[in-house]
Design an enzyme around this catalytic site. Structure first.
Site, PDB file in Angstrom:
ATOM      1  N   TYR A   1     -25.446 -15.386  26.068  1.00 18.46           N
ATOM      2  CA  TYR A   1     -26.744 -15.763  25.506  1.00 18.46           C
ATOM      3  C   TYR A   1     -27.347 -14.564  24.776  1.00 18.46           C
ATOM      4  O   TYR A   1     -27.952 -13.678  25.370  1.00 18.46           O
ATOM      5  CB  TYR A   1     -27.716 -16.225  26.594  1.00 18.46           C
ATOM      6  CG  TYR A   1     -27.270 -17.429  27.384  1.00 18.46           C
ATOM      7  CD1 TYR A   1     -26.347 -18.347  26.880  1.00 18.46           C
ATOM      8  CD2 TYR A   1     -27.782 -17.670  28.653  1.00 18.46           C
ATOM      9  CE1 TYR A   1     -25.942 -19.444  27.610  1.00 18.46           C
ATOM     10  CE2 TYR A   1     -27.386 -18.778  29.396  1.00 18.46           C
ATOM     11  CZ  TYR A   1     -26.465 -19.664  28.868  1.00 18.46           C
ATOM     12  OH  TYR A   1     -26.074 -20.757  29.609  1.00 18.46           O
ATOM     13  N   ARG A  24     -39.888 -20.943  26.112  1.00 22.03           N
ATOM     14  CA  ARG A  24     -39.955 -19.875  25.100  1.00 22.03           C
ATOM     15  C   ARG A  24     -41.206 -19.026  25.261  1.00 22.03           C
ATOM     16  O   ARG A  24     -41.327 -17.965  24.673  1.00 22.03           O
ATOM     17  CB  ARG A  24     -39.932 -20.486  23.688  1.00 22.03           C
ATOM     18  CG  ARG A  24     -38.733 -21.358  23.380  1.00 22.03           C
ATOM     19  CD  ARG A  24     -37.421 -20.606  23.396  1.00 22.03           C
ATOM     20  NE  ARG A  24     -37.261 -19.718  22.285  1.00 22.03           N
ATOM     21  CZ  ARG A  24     -36.681 -20.043  21.125  1.00 22.03           C
ATOM     22  NH1 ARG A  24     -36.238 -21.268  20.935  1.00 22.03           N
ATOM     23  NH2 ARG A  24     -36.557 -19.159  20.156  1.00 22.03           N
ATOM     24  N   ARG A  42     -29.234 -27.570  17.572  1.00 24.26           N
ATOM     25  CA  ARG A  42     -29.564 -28.968  17.819  1.00 24.26           C
ATOM     26  C   ARG A  42     -29.492 -29.839  16.566  1.00 24.26           C
ATOM     27  O   ARG A  42     -29.333 -31.057  16.656  1.00 24.26           O
ATOM     28  CB  ARG A  42     -30.959 -29.068  18.440  1.00 24.26           C
ATOM     29  CG  ARG A  42     -31.049 -28.454  19.822  1.00 24.26           C
ATOM     30  CD  ARG A  42     -32.467 -28.464  20.359  1.00 24.26           C
ATOM     31  NE  ARG A  42     -33.362 -27.600  19.613  1.00 24.26           N
ATOM     32  CZ  ARG A  42     -34.660 -27.461  19.859  1.00 24.26           C
ATOM     33  NH1 ARG A  42     -35.209 -28.173  20.828  1.00 24.26           N
ATOM     34  NH2 ARG A  42     -35.401 -26.644  19.146  1.00 24.26           N
ATOM     35  N   ASP A  95     -31.460 -18.339  35.642  1.00 26.61           N
ATOM     36  CA  ASP A  95     -30.074 -18.517  35.221  1.00 26.61           C
ATOM     37  C   ASP A  95     -29.887 -17.952  33.827  1.00 26.61           C
ATOM     38  O   ASP A  95     -30.604 -18.322  32.890  1.00 26.61           O
ATOM     39  CB  ASP A  95     -29.702 -20.003  35.231  1.00 26.61           C
ATOM     40  CG  ASP A  95     -28.273 -20.229  34.782  1.00 26.61           C
ATOM     41  OD1 ASP A  95     -27.357 -20.099  35.630  1.00 26.61           O
ATOM     42  OD2 ASP A  95     -28.049 -20.516  33.593  1.00 26.61           O
ATOM     43  N   TYR A 112     -28.094 -28.601  34.035  1.00 21.76           N
ATOM     44  CA  TYR A 112     -28.677 -27.917  32.879  1.00 21.76           C
ATOM     45  C   TYR A 112     -28.991 -28.896  31.759  1.00 21.76           C
ATOM     46  O   TYR A 112     -28.421 -29.981  31.698  1.00 21.76           O
ATOM     47  CB  TYR A 112     -27.820 -26.743  32.406  1.00 21.76           C
ATOM     48  CG  TYR A 112     -26.506 -27.007  31.718  1.00 21.76           C
ATOM     49  CD1 TYR A 112     -26.447 -27.346  30.357  1.00 21.76           C
ATOM     50  CD2 TYR A 112     -25.287 -26.814  32.378  1.00 21.76           C
ATOM     51  CE1 TYR A 112     -25.234 -27.512  29.706  1.00 21.76           C
ATOM     52  CE2 TYR A 112     -24.069 -26.981  31.734  1.00 21.76           C
ATOM     53  CZ  TYR A 112     -24.045 -27.339  30.388  1.00 21.76           C
ATOM     54  OH  TYR A 112     -22.841 -27.504  29.744  1.00 21.76           O
TER      55      TYR A 112
END
Length: 332
Positions: A57, A296, A242, A52, A218
């Site tokens: 992004y 990552r 965050r 996805d 998600y």
């Protein structure tokens, strides 16, 4: 790996799907392209056939990375899920928020899903991904400036042309899903869902179950909160979104970790990490079809994929949920 069908469509996707937001670097403090490519390939090697992504992004970076990662894989064995309706290169629609790109330049992000815009976005995505069709094409956020009818009829036309196989939405409520489904057969709705964010259980889940729509959850690990690796005093790198979210305030990190400690013995018993236990619990919830999980690097991708190997009985699911229901986070 387990695969599940999206709604009444014939599209099957891996229950653990690779979420490529962080791979684009944007809002995650940057990315290492080679690591991101290896992460996607390692996920595929471990049965994660679905990826996805979205143009926003990294302003095309994530889609380019996905395209690079899958270029030597058999196309019919990979499911590409991407999106449209968030423009950083066009001032039209509703201004969603202001941000910075990966180079630190100021950008304005607009929610816009007009007919011509969707067509341009689709062609751009196909080029970046290096493919001639998109398995699931999803509106990224509701666009209050464009009628749902115009948006969905455009996607229906792209399906007729073979550029898109299935239509999906993201961040839609039940009423918006109902409206969209008048103009195109919706396969799915991609929405935030995690142990600490379960508000969709009130309307989206019941609607989706009744009308046979898939739910793509998600942020099932709530951006790392539910891994057990983040302790009070955690420092985020510059540009990491965050840092400003209430989930990551010290008190909430403390309370969440206390909850995770209560279910850790079960994870240990299963020879699983807390993350794997949390992911498995998530995809066992009513109405939840798949979980989108980011990585990552290759090691993280492999560990995410192995969450599917964790088997939970209904009694064990209830045990987790009972402890979870006692967790209260501070929103102020």
């Amino acid at each position: 790996m387990e695969h599940r069908t999206l709604g009444t469509s014939d599209l099957k996707v891996s229950v653990i799907t690779f979420g490529a937001w962080a791979a684009g670097g944007w809002m995650w403090g940057g990315t290492e392209r080679k690591d991101a490519i290896k992460a996607i390939q390692a996920a595929y090697d471990n049965g994660v056939t679905s990826i996805d992504t979205a143009p926003i992004y990294g302003q095309g970076t994530s889609e380019e990375i996905v395209g690079e990662a899958i270029k030597d894989l058999p196309r019919d064995k990979v499911q590409i899920l991407t999106k449209y309706g968030m423009r950083w290169d066009l001032a039209n629609g509703e201004l969603a928020f202001q941000s910075q790109d990966n180079q630190g330049n100021d950008i304005d992000i607009y929610k816009y899903a007009g007919k011509d815009s969707i067509r341009k976005e689709c062609e751009d995505s196909l080029r970046r991904l290096g493919t001639d069709y998109i398995d699931l094409y999803q509106i990224h956020w509701p666009d209050p400036t464009t009628p749902i009818e115009e948006t969905m009829e455009t996607v229906a036309q792209l399906i007729k042309e073979g550029k898109v196989l299935q239509a999906g939405v993201c961040n839609y409520d039940a009423e918006q899903m109902k409206e969209a489904n008048k103009y195109v057969q919706l396969a799915s709705n991609q929405v935030p869902y995690s142990m600490v964010k379960r508000d969709i259980e009130a309307d989206v889940v019941p609607y989706s179950i009744e009308n046979k729509k898939a739910i793509l959850a998600y942020s099932p690990l709530e951006r790392g909160l539910l891994t057990g690796k983040m302790k009070p005093g955690y420092l985020f790198s510059e540009g990491d979104h965050r840092a400003g979210l209430y989930f990551f305030k010290d008190e909430n990190l403390k309370r969440t970790n206390e909850f995770l400690e209560k279910i850790k013995p079960l994870a240990d018993e299963k020879n699983a990490s807390l993350s794997q236990l949390v992911i498995r619990w998530t995809v066992e919830q009513p109405g939840i079809t798949i979980a989108l999980v980011g990585a990552r690097n290759a090691e993280q991708a492999v560990q995410n994929a192995k969450a599917i190997d964790v088997k939970l009985s209904q009694e064990e699911i209830n045990f987790i949920t009972e402890h979870l229901n006692k967790l209260e986070l501070v929103k102020a």
